[in-house]
Write an enzyme that holds these catalytic residues in place. Structure first.
Site, PDB file in Angstrom:
ATOM      1  N   ASP A 118      41.432  33.538  34.960  1.00  0.00           N
ATOM      2  CA  ASP A 118      40.322  34.449  34.679  1.00  0.00           C
ATOM      3  C   ASP A 118      39.400  34.490  35.898  1.00  0.00           C
ATOM      4  OD1 ASP A 118      38.025  35.771  33.703  1.00  0.00           O
ATOM      5  OD2 ASP A 118      38.383  35.015  31.674  1.00  0.00           O
ATOM      6  N   LYS A 122      31.338  37.959  37.099  1.00  0.00           N
ATOM      7  CA  LYS A 122      29.880  37.946  37.130  1.00  0.00           C
ATOM      8  C   LYS A 122      29.361  36.671  37.800  1.00  0.00           C
ATOM      9  CE  LYS A 122      29.382  40.847  33.024  1.00  0.00           C
ATOM     10  NZ  LYS A 122      28.836  40.980  31.645  1.00  0.00           N
ATOM     11  N   TYR A 193      52.194  38.131  33.915  1.00  0.00           N
ATOM     12  CA  TYR A 193      51.150  38.982  34.496  1.00  0.00           C
ATOM     13  C   TYR A 193      51.571  39.511  35.856  1.00  0.00           C
ATOM     14  CZ  TYR A 193      47.509  37.938  31.046  1.00  0.00           C
ATOM     15  OH  TYR A 193      46.757  37.859  29.890  1.00  0.00           O
ATOM     16  N   GLU A 194      52.189  38.664  36.632  1.00  0.00           N
ATOM     17  CA  GLU A 194      52.621  39.056  37.976  1.00  0.00           C
ATOM     18  C   GLU A 194      53.588  40.230  37.927  1.00  0.00           C
ATOM     19  OE1 GLU A 194      54.511  36.843  41.937  1.00  0.00           O
ATOM     20  OE2 GLU A 194      53.991  35.707  40.141  1.00  0.00           O
TER      21      GLU A 194
END
Length: 212
Positions: A118, A122, A193-194
């Site tokens: 992640d 912010k 994800y890759e």
């Protein structure tokens, strides 16, 4: 996308305790005994559905792998991938590893993988990034002197932040790759994800670093 709750996950993990270590904290400083050999130990933090850790275990049978994943509804998929791999050099941990030094002793680990963590973009969430200096302190505490940390991400902001964080901590950069798939590395094991991000044309960033 929100992960669908799987009410049967607890029982499934218990049924597969040959793959899932149900009480990992008792094995600090004794993971070699759990695996039954003195092979190097590599860990993946946030192992997700397990494609990477299972693939690495197949590719490197002389290394012991431990995948750490907090979400039960996700780690059950990793259990299935490890079972399908037929490898006995990989274990999974379903825990929130707030401090890895509670799980592993000093110099007990030879490699750490951070795959598509992640990015916490912010500024107020900086301390949650897995390459924030407090996490680097943890990695240093468990890695052997020649141990290596590998980061892969599709998030350029996190990648650039991490390079600065590594440098400020005095770590040595061994590789900085701004487009991992431009020239395919046959030894690169892709995460779920890759594959997804790469197919959409996003560059994949990777760096390898160490504390010495």
């Amino acid at each position: 996308m929100r992960t669908r709750h799987k009410p049967w996950a607890d029982d499934y993990l218990k049924e597969n305790n040959q793959i899932v270590e149900l009480d990992p904290f008792q094995h600090k400083n004794s993971w070699a005994e759990v695996f039954g050999n003195d092979n190097p130990i590599h860990i993946e933090i946030g192992t997700g559905k397990g494609q990477f850790i299972a693939g690495m275990a197949r590719q490197h049978p002389d290394i012991n792998f431990i995948g750490i994943e907090l979400v039960k509804s996700i780690i059950v998929s990793a259990v299935d991938k490890v079972k399908d791999s037929g490898q006995d050099n990989v274990l999974l941990i379903n825990e929130d590893a707030k401090d890895l030094r509670e799980l592993f002793g000093e110099n007990e680990v030879s490699g750490v993988y951070l795959n598509f963590s992640d990015p916490w973009p912010k500024t107020r969430h900086e301390k949650r990034r897995l390459t924030f200096h407090t996490f680097l302190e943890q990695y240093k505490g468990i890695l052997k002197e020649d141990g290596e940390l590998t980061l892969k991400t599709d998030n350029r902001g996190l990648f650039e932040y991490s390079l600065v964080s590594f440098s400020q901590y005095g770590m040595k950069l061994k590789e900085v790759n701004l487009d991992l798939h431009k020239e395919e590395d046959p030894l690169n094991i892709k995460t779920e994800y890759e594959e997804k991000f790469s197919e959409k044309g996003f560059p994949i960033y990777r760096c390898k670093t160490s504390f010495s």
